[in-house]
Design a protein around this motif. Sequence first.
Motif, PDB file in Angstrom:
ATOM      1  N   GLY A 119       0.814  -1.209   0.000  1.00 35.69           N
ATOM      2  CA  GLY A 119       0.000   0.000   0.000  1.00 35.69           C
ATOM      3  C   GLY A 119       0.844   1.253   0.000  1.00 35.69           C
ATOM      4  N   ALA A 120       0.260   2.334  -0.532  1.00 36.08           N
ATOM      5  CA  ALA A 120       0.922   3.632  -0.576  1.00 36.08           C
ATOM      6  C   ALA A 120      -0.064   4.716  -0.179  1.00 36.08           C
ATOM      7  CB  ALA A 120       1.465   3.914  -1.973  1.00 36.08           C
ATOM      8  N   VAL A 121       0.453   5.792   0.428  1.00 33.32           N
ATOM      9  CA  VAL A 121      -0.358   6.943   0.771  1.00 33.32           C
ATOM     10  C   VAL A 121       0.469   8.197   0.519  1.00 33.32           C
ATOM     11  CG1 VAL A 121       0.345   6.825   3.213  1.00 33.32           C
ATOM     12  CG2 VAL A 121      -1.768   8.029   2.572  1.00 33.32           C
ATOM     13  N   VAL A 122      -0.163   9.228  -0.059  1.00 30.69           N
ATOM     14  CA  VAL A 122       0.538  10.478  -0.352  1.00 30.69           C
ATOM     15  C   VAL A 122      -0.263  11.651   0.182  1.00 30.69           C
ATOM     16  CG1 VAL A 122       1.639   9.529  -2.422  1.00 30.69           C
ATOM     17  CG2 VAL A 122      -0.529  10.784  -2.623  1.00 30.69           C
ATOM     18  N   GLY A 123       0.449  12.729   0.504  1.00 34.15           N
ATOM     19  CA  GLY A 123      -0.189  13.984   0.871  1.00 34.15           C
ATOM     20  C   GLY A 123      -0.101  14.946  -0.308  1.00 34.15           C
ATOM     21  N   ASP A 124      -1.263  15.371  -0.841  1.00 37.01           N
ATOM     22  CA  ASP A 124      -1.333  16.217  -2.035  1.00 37.01           C
ATOM     23  C   ASP A 124      -1.871  17.602  -1.706  1.00 37.01           C
ATOM     24  OD1 ASP A 124      -0.539  14.717  -4.434  1.00 37.01           O
ATOM     25  OD2 ASP A 124      -2.200  13.384  -3.923  1.00 37.01           O
ATOM     26  N   LYS A 125      -1.359  18.598  -2.421  1.00 30.77           N
ATOM     27  CA  LYS A 125      -1.889  19.957  -2.364  1.00 30.77           C
ATOM     28  C   LYS A 125      -2.087  20.445  -3.795  1.00 30.77           C
ATOM     29  CE  LYS A 125      -1.201  24.536  -0.327  1.00 30.77           C
ATOM     30  NZ  LYS A 125      -1.537  25.296  -1.546  1.00 30.77           N
ATOM     31  N   TYR A 126      -3.244  21.035  -4.082  1.00 31.07           N
ATOM     32  CA  TYR A 126      -3.571  21.535  -5.414  1.00 31.07           C
ATOM     33  C   TYR A 126      -3.969  23.001  -5.330  1.00 31.07           C
ATOM     34  CZ  TYR A 126      -4.445  16.474  -5.766  1.00 31.07           C
ATOM     35  OH  TYR A 126      -4.349  15.109  -5.687  1.00 31.07           O
ATOM     36  N   ASP A 127      -3.574  23.773  -6.357  1.00 32.25           N
ATOM     37  CA  ASP A 127      -3.946  25.178  -6.436  1.00 32.25           C
ATOM     38  C   ASP A 127      -4.412  25.533  -7.840  1.00 32.25           C
ATOM     39  OD1 ASP A 127      -3.236  26.056  -3.747  1.00 32.25           O
ATOM     40  OD2 ASP A 127      -1.139  25.786  -4.361  1.00 32.25           O
ATOM     41  N   LEU A 128      -5.399  26.435  -7.908  1.00 33.61           N
ATOM     42  CA  LEU A 128      -5.802  27.095  -9.149  1.00 33.61           C
ATOM     43  C   LEU A 128      -5.195  28.490  -9.126  1.00 33.61           C
ATOM     44  CD1 LEU A 128      -9.595  26.108  -9.117  1.00 33.61           C
ATOM     45  CD2 LEU A 128      -7.774  25.010 -10.440  1.00 33.61           C
ATOM     46  N   ILE A 129      -4.402  28.823 -10.159  1.00 32.57           N
ATOM     47  CA  ILE A 129      -3.653  30.076 -10.184  1.00 32.57           C
ATOM     48  C   ILE A 129      -3.996  30.838 -11.462  1.00 32.57           C
ATOM     49  CG2 ILE A 129      -1.335  31.087 -10.078  1.00 32.57           C
ATOM     50  CD1 ILE A 129      -0.363  28.451  -8.906  1.00 32.57           C
ATOM     51  N   VAL A 130      -4.030  32.170 -11.345  1.00 34.16           N
ATOM     52  CA  VAL A 130      -4.208  32.988 -12.541  1.00 34.16           C
ATOM     53  C   VAL A 130      -2.969  32.840 -13.428  1.00 34.16           C
ATOM     54  CG1 VAL A 130      -4.519  35.321 -13.435  1.00 34.16           C
ATOM     55  CG2 VAL A 130      -5.677  34.621 -11.315  1.00 34.16           C
ATOM     56  N   ALA A 131      -3.189  32.445 -14.673  1.00 31.87           N
ATOM     57  CA  ALA A 131      -2.099  32.125 -15.587  1.00 31.87           C
ATOM     58  C   ALA A 131      -1.405  33.389 -16.105  1.00 31.87           C
ATOM     59  CB  ALA A 131      -2.628  31.305 -16.759  1.00 31.87           C
ATOM     60  N   PRO A 132      -0.153  33.273 -16.569  1.00 34.77           N
ATOM     61  CA  PRO A 132       0.528  34.426 -17.176  1.00 34.77           C
ATOM     62  C   PRO A 132      -0.276  34.995 -18.337  1.00 34.77           C
ATOM     63  CG  PRO A 132       2.083  32.632 -16.778  1.00 34.77           C
ATOM     64  CD  PRO A 132       0.706  32.082 -16.506  1.00 34.77           C
ATOM     65  N   GLY A 133      -0.218  36.326 -18.475  1.00 31.42           N
ATOM     66  CA  GLY A 133      -0.952  37.004 -19.529  1.00 31.42           C
ATOM     67  C   GLY A 133      -2.277  37.571 -19.070  1.00 31.42           C
ATOM     68  N   PHE A 134      -2.645  37.320 -17.827  1.00 30.79           N
ATOM     69  CA  PHE A 134      -3.908  37.834 -17.304  1.00 30.79           C
ATOM     70  C   PHE A 134      -3.637  38.695 -16.074  1.00 30.79           C
ATOM     71  CE2 PHE A 134      -5.008  34.065 -19.681  1.00 30.79           C
ATOM     72  CZ  PHE A 134      -6.181  34.430 -20.344  1.00 30.79           C
ATOM     73  N   VAL A 135      -4.537  39.623 -15.813  1.00 31.72           N
ATOM     74  CA  VAL A 135      -4.414  40.484 -14.647  1.00 31.72           C
ATOM     75  C   VAL A 135      -4.431  39.636 -13.374  1.00 31.72           C
ATOM     76  CG1 VAL A 135      -5.490  42.360 -13.338  1.00 31.72           C
ATOM     77  CG2 VAL A 135      -5.526  42.406 -15.837  1.00 31.72           C
ATOM     78  N   GLY A 136      -3.483  39.931 -12.486  1.00 30.25           N
ATOM     79  CA  GLY A 136      -3.408  39.166 -11.242  1.00 30.25           C
ATOM     80  C   GLY A 136      -2.655  37.862 -11.398  1.00 30.25           C
ATOM     81  N   VAL A 137      -1.765  37.769 -12.412  1.00 33.28           N
ATOM     82  CA  VAL A 137      -1.022  36.542 -12.662  1.00 33.28           C
ATOM     83  C   VAL A 137      -0.376  36.022 -11.371  1.00 33.28           C
ATOM     84  CG1 VAL A 137       1.004  37.891 -13.367  1.00 33.28           C
ATOM     85  CG2 VAL A 137       0.833  35.481 -14.007  1.00 33.28           C
TER      86      VAL A 137
END
Length: 252
Positions: free
Chosen positions: A153-171
């Motif tokens: 068995g395996a277990v992982v700790g994950d973190k995910y983010d949604l980020i404003v991409a380059p080329g947009f205000v607030g990148v």
Amino acid sequence: MNKILVGAIGVVALGLSAPASAADLAARPYVKAPPPAVAAVYDWSGFYIGINGGGGSARKCWDFVGVGGALITDGCHNATGGTVGGQIGYRWQSANWVFGIEGQGNWADFTGDNISPTAPLQQNRTRINSFGLITGQVGYAWNNVLFYVKGGGAVVGDKYDLIVAPGFVGVGTIFGSARETRWGGTVGAGLEFGFAPNWSVGVEYDHLFLGTRNNDFTFGGVFVQTERISQDVDMGLVRVNYRWGGPAISKY
């Protein structure tokens, strides 16, 4: 007269040389043969503890979950980086076969990102910050060299983010996040070398199957969207172990 003299001299010479010849023919003293060489046999049995370090890559694929469960691709990326940790286990040896169980825990920094092909404003970022493995082992030993396969068995700790991409205000601005502890399975193989009676060093490859799961992203406690994320991990590690067990035994 001359013949008699020569004969006499020959008899005297033969008599004088006889003792020396007898001494030359005397029995030599007996010397005991050395004992046969003793071959050392390495014993892999016992409890062990160790450290490990290396690198890995996690393949992450994201899909936006729309109304009614419709999936819209948000692309894939590889989250790569380094890891360090430790392991503890027990092995027992029967003839050349070695069996074992092991627990392993690691800190990690496998990070990566991609810009969504269907939502260019959105940049997807992932990070694995830790993982653990609980496995069984079966190996075959050639004296102090051990090859083994493992699975469990395996277990992982994950973190995910949604980020404003380059080329947009607030990148670079985060507008949604999610965390999870994900369970899955693992298989691997390793080669270990015993360089001292209780010390060994080796290399190991592991593949983690972590499946696919829906993750709800929030911002300030407010729901943003759901992403379906799949992932698998490949790792290469260098390991050093110290074993509590019998030292190398000997046989003729």
